[in-house]
Design an enzyme around this catalytic site. Sequence first.
Site, mmCIF file in Angstrom:
data_model
loop_
_atom_site.group_PDB
_atom_site.id
_atom_site.type_symbol
_atom_site.label_atom_id
_atom_site.label_comp_id
_atom_site.label_asym_id
_atom_site.label_seq_id
_atom_site.Cartn_x
_atom_site.Cartn_y
_atom_site.Cartn_z
ATOM 1 N N SER A 106 7.602 -4.195 2.237
ATOM 2 C CA SER A 106 7.589 -4.382 0.791
ATOM 3 C C SER A 106 8.796 -5.229 0.360
ATOM 4 O O SER A 106 8.942 -6.364 0.823
ATOM 5 C CB SER A 106 7.534 -3.017 0.091
ATOM 6 O OG SER A 106 7.155 -3.144 -1.252
ATOM 7 N N ASP A 245 -3.975 -1.760 -0.302
ATOM 8 C CA ASP A 245 -2.533 -1.942 -0.448
ATOM 9 C C ASP A 245 -2.171 -2.603 -1.777
ATOM 10 O O ASP A 245 -2.945 -3.380 -2.339
ATOM 11 C CB ASP A 245 -2.076 -2.851 0.705
ATOM 12 C CG ASP A 245 -0.630 -2.709 1.099
ATOM 13 O OD1 ASP A 245 0.190 -2.346 0.244
ATOM 14 O OD2 ASP A 245 -0.324 -2.987 2.274
ATOM 15 N N HIS A 272 -0.156 1.203 0.865
ATOM 16 C CA HIS A 272 1.087 0.452 1.057
ATOM 17 C C HIS A 272 1.869 0.876 2.304
ATOM 18 O O HIS A 272 2.874 0.267 2.619
ATOM 19 C CB HIS A 272 1.949 0.645 -0.194
ATOM 20 C CG HIS A 272 2.972 -0.414 -0.421
ATOM 21 N ND1 HIS A 272 2.719 -1.756 -0.239
ATOM 22 C CD2 HIS A 272 4.273 -0.339 -0.837
ATOM 23 C CE1 HIS A 272 3.808 -2.450 -0.533
ATOM 24 N NE2 HIS A 272 4.759 -1.617 -0.892
#
EC number: 3.4.11.5
Length: 294
Positions: A106, A245, A272
Amino acid sequence: MQITEKYLPFGNWQTYCRIVGEATDRAPLLLLHGGPGSSHNYFEVLDQVAEKSGRQVIMYDQLGCGNSSIPDDQAETAYTAQTWVKELENVREQLGLDQIHLLGQSWGGMLALIYLCDYQPKGVKSLILSSTLASAKLWSQELHRLIKYLPKGEQAAIKEAETTGNYDSPAYQAANAHFMDQHAINVTPDLPEPVLRKKKGGNLAYLTGWGPNEYTPIGNLHGYEYTDRLKDLDLPALITSGTDDLCTPLVAKSMYDHLPNARWELFAGCGHMPFVQENAKYQELLSDWLISQD
């Protein structure tokens, strides 16, 4: 398995570092967590990669969260990409990490791309981009597309919060929580302990760097745009993401299409955190990748 914890001096601050395994002749895997401000905790589900791939796995809490210094009183100057890159450089220098494999999840993937594109560091053997992004604009556009699948009332609550700048209403909080359950991870008691563990700090780092939520990037990273620069990164890159996601398939494919030496693994039914939701498969994929790139 040996776990070593260290506090590394970083100017007037310190960075907490957790090292899994003993040094070998294989380049360590250095992990960059998300957020900003999410802490290393969830990466502990990858500890076994050290043994599986025959190398150290190194994770740390970035400035502003976890066991590292949390200078919230200096947020505007401390919580910036430049500072977090300097911290990454300091971690490598202090630990003598001349050769590494670099994984960013991320925001951590954003940090990795900023580091590679803007600083041209030496000794990065491969890059793993885990549910990350090369464009804040595309990320926001894609998440606003996903918001349209929420119930009308939740869509309205999110729109009102973005219009007024008031993110405190119970209706917005509930809508955002529902959205994150669907596309980040649905937090249930049966998740691994490191994922459930309460993190220290991080909220102001997130708000300062990114914004009030995933789809409203109004922090100092709002202009983040590296898509067209990916073509200059010729190192081997592994992209991982989930079908559900926050890093939508379009976001992932935009990175895959621009990186000259990339592989993309899409995890069906994952949000995610495929490395949590499909932990065994992810560990096998990651370990095989690292061994193949040594």
